[in-house]
Design a protein around this motif. Sequence first.
Motif, short mmCIF file in Angstrom:
data_model
loop_
_atom_site.label_atom_id
_atom_site.label_comp_id
_atom_site.label_asym_id
_atom_site.label_seq_id
_atom_site.Cartn_x
_atom_site.Cartn_y
_atom_site.Cartn_z
N LEU A 1 10.17 -2.86 -1.13
CA LEU A 1 11.38 -3.10 -1.91
C LEU A 1 12.44 -3.83 -1.09
O LEU A 1 13.13 -4.70 -1.61
CB LEU A 1 11.94 -1.78 -2.44
N ASP A 2 12.57 -3.48 0.19
CA ASP A 2 13.52 -4.18 1.05
C ASP A 2 13.17 -5.66 1.18
O ASP A 2 14.05 -6.51 1.24
CB ASP A 2 13.56 -3.54 2.44
N GLY A 3 11.88 -5.97 1.22
CA GLY A 3 11.46 -7.35 1.30
C GLY A 3 11.64 -8.12 0.01
O GLY A 3 11.86 -9.32 0.01
N ILE A 4 11.57 -7.42 -1.11
CA ILE A 4 11.69 -8.06 -2.42
C ILE A 4 13.16 -8.29 -2.78
O ILE A 4 13.55 -9.39 -3.15
CB ILE A 4 11.02 -7.20 -3.51
N GLU A 5 13.95 -7.24 -2.68
CA GLU A 5 15.36 -7.29 -3.11
C GLU A 5 16.18 -6.37 -2.22
O GLU A 5 16.04 -5.15 -2.29
CB GLU A 5 15.47 -6.82 -4.56
N PRO A 6 17.03 -6.94 -1.37
CA PRO A 6 17.84 -6.10 -0.48
C PRO A 6 18.73 -5.09 -1.21
O PRO A 6 18.98 -4.02 -0.69
CB PRO A 6 18.68 -7.10 0.30
N GLY A 7 19.16 -5.39 -2.42
CA GLY A 7 20.04 -4.47 -3.17
C GLY A 7 19.29 -3.62 -4.16
O GLY A 7 19.84 -3.21 -5.18
N TRP A 8 18.04 -3.29 -3.85
CA TRP A 8 17.21 -2.55 -4.80
C TRP A 8 17.73 -1.14 -5.07
O TRP A 8 17.45 -0.57 -6.12
CB TRP A 8 15.76 -2.48 -4.31
N ARG A 9 18.51 -0.60 -4.17
CA ARG A 9 19.01 0.78 -4.36
C ARG A 9 19.99 0.87 -5.53
O ARG A 9 20.24 1.95 -6.04
CB ARG A 9 19.67 1.29 -3.09
N ARG A 10 20.53 -0.25 -5.95
CA ARG A 10 21.38 -0.26 -7.14
C ARG A 10 20.57 -0.17 -8.41
O ARG A 10 21.09 0.17 -9.47
CB ARG A 10 22.20 -1.55 -7.19
N VAL A 11 19.29 -0.52 -8.32
CA VAL A 11 18.45 -0.61 -9.50
C VAL A 11 17.53 0.60 -9.67
O VAL A 11 17.29 1.05 -10.78
CB VAL A 11 17.61 -1.91 -9.44
N PHE A 12 17.00 1.13 -8.55
CA PHE A 12 16.02 2.22 -8.61
C PHE A 12 16.39 3.37 -7.68
O PHE A 12 17.02 3.17 -6.66
CB PHE A 12 14.62 1.73 -8.18
N ARG A 13 15.91 4.56 -8.06
CA ARG A 13 15.86 5.72 -7.17
C ARG A 13 14.40 5.97 -6.86
O ARG A 13 13.55 5.79 -7.73
CB ARG A 13 16.43 6.96 -7.86
N VAL A 14 14.11 6.37 -5.62
CA VAL A 14 12.73 6.60 -5.21
C VAL A 14 12.52 8.10 -5.00
O VAL A 14 13.32 8.75 -4.34
CB VAL A 14 12.40 5.84 -3.90
N TYR A 15 11.45 8.62 -5.60
CA TYR A 15 11.07 10.03 -5.44
C TYR A 15 9.68 10.10 -4.85
O TYR A 15 8.88 9.20 -5.12
CB TYR A 15 11.09 10.73 -6.78
N PRO A 16 9.26 11.05 -4.11
CA PRO A 16 10.00 12.25 -3.71
C PRO A 16 11.07 11.91 -2.68
O PRO A 16 10.92 10.98 -1.91
CB PRO A 16 8.93 13.14 -3.09
N ARG A 17 12.12 12.69 -2.72
CA ARG A 17 13.26 12.44 -1.82
C ARG A 17 12.97 12.95 -0.46
O ARG A 17 12.35 13.82 -0.14
CB ARG A 17 14.51 13.09 -2.36
#
Length: 76
Positions: A60-76
């Motif tokens: 995700l970091d390689g695809i879109e640096p601002g991905w944390r605005r779009v998705f939450r990743v589980y398990p935390r």
Amino acid sequence: MPRNVVTLVPRVVAFARPGTRARVEAALGERFRYRRADDRIEIDFPKSRSDAKQAVIAALDGIEPGWRRVFRVYPR
């Protein structure tokens, strides 16, 4: 067979650029085989792979640096 499942849940976002979510999902589809469950994306990994979540986050970091605005990743 037991699996590690990394789940991406979309956020309700007013700050993301239009089309970001679709672009990220398309790029994830090229790197991983995933399935949709309701509105979530689930990516299966073998149980022996303990770095599954880190692999998805690195992608995700390689695809879109601002991905944390779009998705939450589980398990935390």
